[in-house]
Scaffold this motif. Structure first.
Motif, PDB file in Angstrom:
ATOM      1  N   CYS A 124       0.676  -8.632  11.863  1.00 52.46           N
ATOM      2  CA  CYS A 124       2.040  -8.261  11.451  1.00 52.46           C
ATOM      3  C   CYS A 124       3.030  -9.312  10.887  1.00 52.46           C
ATOM      4  O   CYS A 124       2.295 -10.356  10.819  1.00 52.46           O
ATOM      5  CB  CYS A 124       2.837  -7.617  13.008  1.00 52.46           C
ATOM      6  SG  CYS A 124       2.632  -8.924  14.236  1.00 52.46           S
ATOM      7  N   GLU A 128       8.160  -9.124  13.553  1.00 56.87           N
ATOM      8  CA  GLU A 128       7.616  -7.900  14.262  1.00 56.87           C
ATOM      9  C   GLU A 128       7.152  -8.129  15.592  1.00 56.87           C
ATOM     10  O   GLU A 128       5.981  -9.172  15.369  1.00 56.87           O
ATOM     11  CB  GLU A 128       6.797  -6.977  13.193  1.00 56.87           C
ATOM     12  CG  GLU A 128       7.414  -6.594  11.827  1.00 56.87           C
ATOM     13  CD  GLU A 128       6.540  -6.194  10.693  1.00 56.87           C
ATOM     14  OE1 GLU A 128       6.850  -5.409  10.141  1.00 56.87           O
ATOM     15  OE2 GLU A 128       5.293  -6.695  10.922  1.00 56.87           O
ATOM     16  N   LYS A 153      -3.190   2.568  14.284  1.00 55.84           N
ATOM     17  CA  LYS A 153      -1.941   2.359  13.802  1.00 55.84           C
ATOM     18  C   LYS A 153      -1.015   1.988  14.916  1.00 55.84           C
ATOM     19  O   LYS A 153      -0.940   2.446  15.802  1.00 55.84           O
ATOM     20  CB  LYS A 153      -1.343   3.596  12.906  1.00 55.84           C
ATOM     21  CG  LYS A 153      -0.048   3.451  12.426  1.00 55.84           C
ATOM     22  CD  LYS A 153       0.358   4.651  11.532  1.00 55.84           C
ATOM     23  CE  LYS A 153       1.801   4.952  11.047  1.00 55.84           C
ATOM     24  NZ  LYS A 153       2.269   5.945  10.458  1.00 55.84           N
ATOM     25  N   VAL A 156       6.431   1.608  13.933  1.00 60.94           N
ATOM     26  CA  VAL A 156       7.403   0.919  13.727  1.00 60.94           C
ATOM     27  C   VAL A 156       8.714   1.442  14.432  1.00 60.94           C
ATOM     28  O   VAL A 156       8.906   2.741  14.402  1.00 60.94           O
ATOM     29  CB  VAL A 156       7.931   0.473  12.240  1.00 60.94           C
ATOM     30  CG1 VAL A 156       8.191   1.668  11.355  1.00 60.94           C
ATOM     31  CG2 VAL A 156       8.819  -0.556  12.157  1.00 60.94           C
ATOM     32  N   HIS A 205      10.480  -1.050   6.095  1.00 63.18           N
ATOM     33  CA  HIS A 205       9.338   0.021   5.798  1.00 63.18           C
ATOM     34  C   HIS A 205       9.029   0.719   7.151  1.00 63.18           C
ATOM     35  O   HIS A 205       9.593   0.429   7.978  1.00 63.18           O
ATOM     36  CB  HIS A 205       8.172  -0.825   5.786  1.00 63.18           C
ATOM     37  CG  HIS A 205       7.473  -1.612   7.199  1.00 63.18           C
ATOM     38  ND1 HIS A 205       6.699  -0.973   8.014  1.00 63.18           N
ATOM     39  CD2 HIS A 205       7.677  -2.889   7.585  1.00 63.18           C
ATOM     40  CE1 HIS A 205       6.549  -1.695   9.130  1.00 63.18           C
ATOM     41  NE2 HIS A 205       7.080  -3.078   8.956  1.00 63.18           N
ATOM     42  N   LEU A 207       5.957   2.379   7.695  1.00 65.55           N
ATOM     43  CA  LEU A 207       4.678   2.647   7.753  1.00 65.55           C
ATOM     44  C   LEU A 207       3.780   1.923   8.949  1.00 65.55           C
ATOM     45  O   LEU A 207       2.841   2.316   9.287  1.00 65.55           O
ATOM     46  CB  LEU A 207       3.989   1.990   6.237  1.00 65.55           C
ATOM     47  CG  LEU A 207       4.220   2.664   5.141  1.00 65.55           C
ATOM     48  CD1 LEU A 207       3.725   1.883   4.024  1.00 65.55           C
ATOM     49  CD2 LEU A 207       3.911   4.010   4.993  1.00 65.55           C
ATOM     50  N   LYS A 209       2.157  -0.985  11.148  1.00 65.63           N
ATOM     51  CA  LYS A 209       1.129  -1.982  11.071  1.00 65.63           C
ATOM     52  C   LYS A 209      -0.339  -1.673  11.698  1.00 65.63           C
ATOM     53  O   LYS A 209      -0.135  -0.474  12.339  1.00 65.63           O
ATOM     54  CB  LYS A 209       1.593  -3.504  11.352  1.00 65.63           C
ATOM     55  CG  LYS A 209       2.919  -3.846  10.375  1.00 65.63           C
ATOM     56  CD  LYS A 209       2.281  -4.346   9.515  1.00 65.63           C
ATOM     57  CE  LYS A 209       3.585  -4.474   8.226  1.00 65.63           C
ATOM     58  NZ  LYS A 209       3.977  -5.991   8.517  1.00 65.63           N
ATOM     59  N   CYS A 210      -0.914  -2.369  11.962  1.00 63.72           N
ATOM     60  CA  CYS A 210      -2.295  -2.027  12.638  1.00 63.72           C
ATOM     61  C   CYS A 210      -2.961  -2.988  13.294  1.00 63.72           C
ATOM     62  O   CYS A 210      -2.786  -4.027  13.235  1.00 63.72           O
ATOM     63  CB  CYS A 210      -3.515  -1.682  11.451  1.00 63.72           C
ATOM     64  SG  CYS A 210      -3.921  -3.213  10.383  1.00 63.72           S
ATOM     65  N   HIS A 223      -0.674  -3.062   5.727  1.00 58.18           N
ATOM     66  CA  HIS A 223      -0.228  -2.181   6.684  1.00 58.18           C
ATOM     67  C   HIS A 223      -1.689  -1.390   7.344  1.00 58.18           C
ATOM     68  O   HIS A 223      -1.551  -0.894   8.402  1.00 58.18           O
ATOM     69  CB  HIS A 223       0.543  -0.978   6.162  1.00 58.18           C
ATOM     70  CG  HIS A 223       1.801  -1.337   5.596  1.00 58.18           C
ATOM     71  ND1 HIS A 223       2.953  -1.600   6.516  1.00 58.18           N
ATOM     72  CD2 HIS A 223       2.432  -1.684   4.173  1.00 58.18           C
ATOM     73  CE1 HIS A 223       3.906  -2.022   5.549  1.00 58.18           C
ATOM     74  NE2 HIS A 223       3.563  -1.936   4.542  1.00 58.18           N
ATOM     75  N   ARG A 224      -2.714  -1.765   6.794  1.00 57.40           N
ATOM     76  CA  ARG A 224      -3.952  -0.960   7.243  1.00 57.40           C
ATOM     77  C   ARG A 224      -5.195  -1.758   6.588  1.00 57.40           C
ATOM     78  O   ARG A 224      -5.085  -2.435   5.634  1.00 57.40           O
ATOM     79  CB  ARG A 224      -4.018   0.567   6.813  1.00 57.40           C
ATOM     80  CG  ARG A 224      -4.253   0.581   5.364  1.00 57.40           C
ATOM     81  CD  ARG A 224      -3.991   2.269   4.982  1.00 57.40           C
ATOM     82  NE  ARG A 224      -5.091   2.699   5.506  1.00 57.40           N
ATOM     83  CZ  ARG A 224      -5.235   4.152   5.342  1.00 57.40           C
ATOM     84  NH1 ARG A 224      -4.089   5.083   5.392  1.00 57.40           N
ATOM     85  NH2 ARG A 224      -6.277   4.612   5.992  1.00 57.40           N
ATOM     86  N   HIS A 248      10.465  -4.033  14.770  1.00 53.35           N
ATOM     87  CA  HIS A 248      10.909  -4.578  13.494  1.00 53.35           C
ATOM     88  C   HIS A 248      12.127  -4.983  13.407  1.00 53.35           C
ATOM     89  O   HIS A 248      13.087  -4.370  13.488  1.00 53.35           O
ATOM     90  CB  HIS A 248      10.718  -3.874  12.483  1.00 53.35           C
ATOM     91  CG  HIS A 248      10.521  -4.503  11.144  1.00 53.35           C
ATOM     92  ND1 HIS A 248      10.618  -3.822   9.785  1.00 53.35           N
ATOM     93  CD2 HIS A 248      10.611  -5.734  10.684  1.00 53.35           C
ATOM     94  CE1 HIS A 248      10.948  -4.600   8.865  1.00 53.35           C
ATOM     95  NE2 HIS A 248      10.911  -5.788   9.262  1.00 53.35           N
TER      96      HIS A 248
END
Length: 375
Positions: A124, A128, A153, A156, A205, A207, A209-210, A223-224, A248
């Motif tokens: 991240c 974040e 996943k 956010v 965003h 999406l 993070k991971c 993001h992945r 975030h």
């Protein structure tokens, strides 16, 4: 092109280790965090302290440029690992520093995943902060992931301000989650100015993070994860959205948000600029266009970042607003010691840390940061 040494390390299982420590009689997976950072030292210290206090074994911060103050704050803190960007000679990109920020994020995250002896690595940004949300620890959440899944996943939740009230620290506020019904029902809550700036109800965003399992020959994107350095092979088996939130802080203060938009506006003027969602592009174009007008800048901040109590109640009914108390300042004090996390202190540090960027924004757009500095 990534050299074969990183791929070889992954394929031979370097970084693969038995599950970690005992808790309540059960063996728990060990986890860590990696971030590329170019922020004031106080934010880096808080980022590291928060995750260590949550149980991370290691927090790797790859400094995009030297930051002696951050090193001083975190010196001797077990688990805090600071790297200077390029301290490995950019070995896995044939000695070349990736030109774009996103490329350097991918580089450092993938490098740390290749080298780690932990079971999981969370990727991240330094603004974040991971937070467990179901009464379990991060280790418990990750330990419960099915073995066949290589990542999870982390959804956010973006910090917003309630009624633009003075904040005790830079982490105060409530949190908006992505809102699937925003296009259909957002007009019930927001005026036209806010509607134009938000994407699924967020400024940044949506999406997430991971968290990625080590030892499986993967690379980490923004993001992945993916199987190929080039970005291919994104169909990596995963276990859905974990019981974790990614808090975030897209703009720790009004000044910080404005500077982020100025940076993006400057980047957009370069050759091959990064792509952004239309709403994000409007944010930085509008702010750069009004850089000399403090009232207009503040109005955009209010539209993008501030809600009132009535809006908060409606968002809560929609299930997309949360009132987390991550206790980041308390965690920082516990792990690192006294760090100035007040908005005024952060803005002073930001003016010093980003002096060159402020100067460029002033010269290019006529930006005067003084009216936005927290008192």
């Amino acid at each position: 092109m990534l050299r074969g040494s990183m791929r070889l390390a992954r394929d031979e299982g370097i970084g693969k280790t038995p599950a970690g420590f005992l808790r309540g009689g059960e063996v728990m997976d060990r986890w860590g965090v990696v971030a590329l950072a170019d922020e004031p030292a106080a934010l880096i210290a808080a980022f590291v302290a928060h995750h260590l206090d949550l149980g991370a074994d290691e927090v790797h911060v790859c400094l995009d440029r030297p930051n002696p103050e951050a090193r001083d704050l975190l010196a001797g803190v077990p688990g805090a690992v600071l790297h200077d960007a390029g301290d490995d000679g950019w070995a896995f990109s044939n000695g070349y520093r990736p030109a774009k920020h996103l490329g350097r994020q991918k580089y450092h995250a993938s490098r740390m995943l290749a080298e780690t002896k932990l079971d999981w690595l969370v990727h991240c940004d330094a603004d974040e902060f991971v937070l467990p949300t179901a009464g379990e620890s991060v280790a418990e959440v990750l330990s419960a992931v099915r073995h066949g899944a290589s990542w999870v996943k982390i959804a956010v939740a973006e910090r917003t301000h309630l009624d633009d009230l003075p904040a005790a620290d830079i982490f105060s506020g409530v949190f908006r989650r992505p809102w699937a019904g925003f296009n259909a029902r957002g007009g019930v809550i927001y005026d036209d100015a806010a509607l134009a700036l938000l994407n699924k109800g967020l400024c940044g965003h949506n999406l997430g993070k991971c968290a990625v399992r080590s030892g499986r020959g993967l690379f980490i994107g923004v993001h992945r994860p993916m199987r190929e350095w080039s970005g291919g092979g994104r169909d990596v088996s995963y276990d859905g959205t974990a019981k974790l939130e990614l808090l975030h802080y897209d703009g720790l203060t009004e000044l910080h948000y404005a500077l982020k938009m100025m940076r993006r506006a400057l980047n957009a003027m370069a050759k091959n600029p990064p792509s952004h969602a239309p709403q994000r592009q409007l944010q930085f174009e509008a702010m750069a266009g009004a850089a000399h007008n403090a009232r207009a800048l503040h109005a955009q901040w209010l539209a993008a970042k501030v809600i009132d109590a009535k809006q908060a109640r409606v968002l809560e009914r929609e299930g997309v607003l949360a009132r987390f108390d991550p206790q980041i300042a308390a965690r920082t004090a516990r792990v690192v010691g006294a760090v100035d996390l007040t908005p005024a202190g952060f803005d002073r540090a930001l003016l010093a840390h980003e002096a060159a960027l402020f100067a460029r924004a002033a010269q290019t757009f006529g930006f005067d940061p003084a009216p936005l500095v927290a008192a």
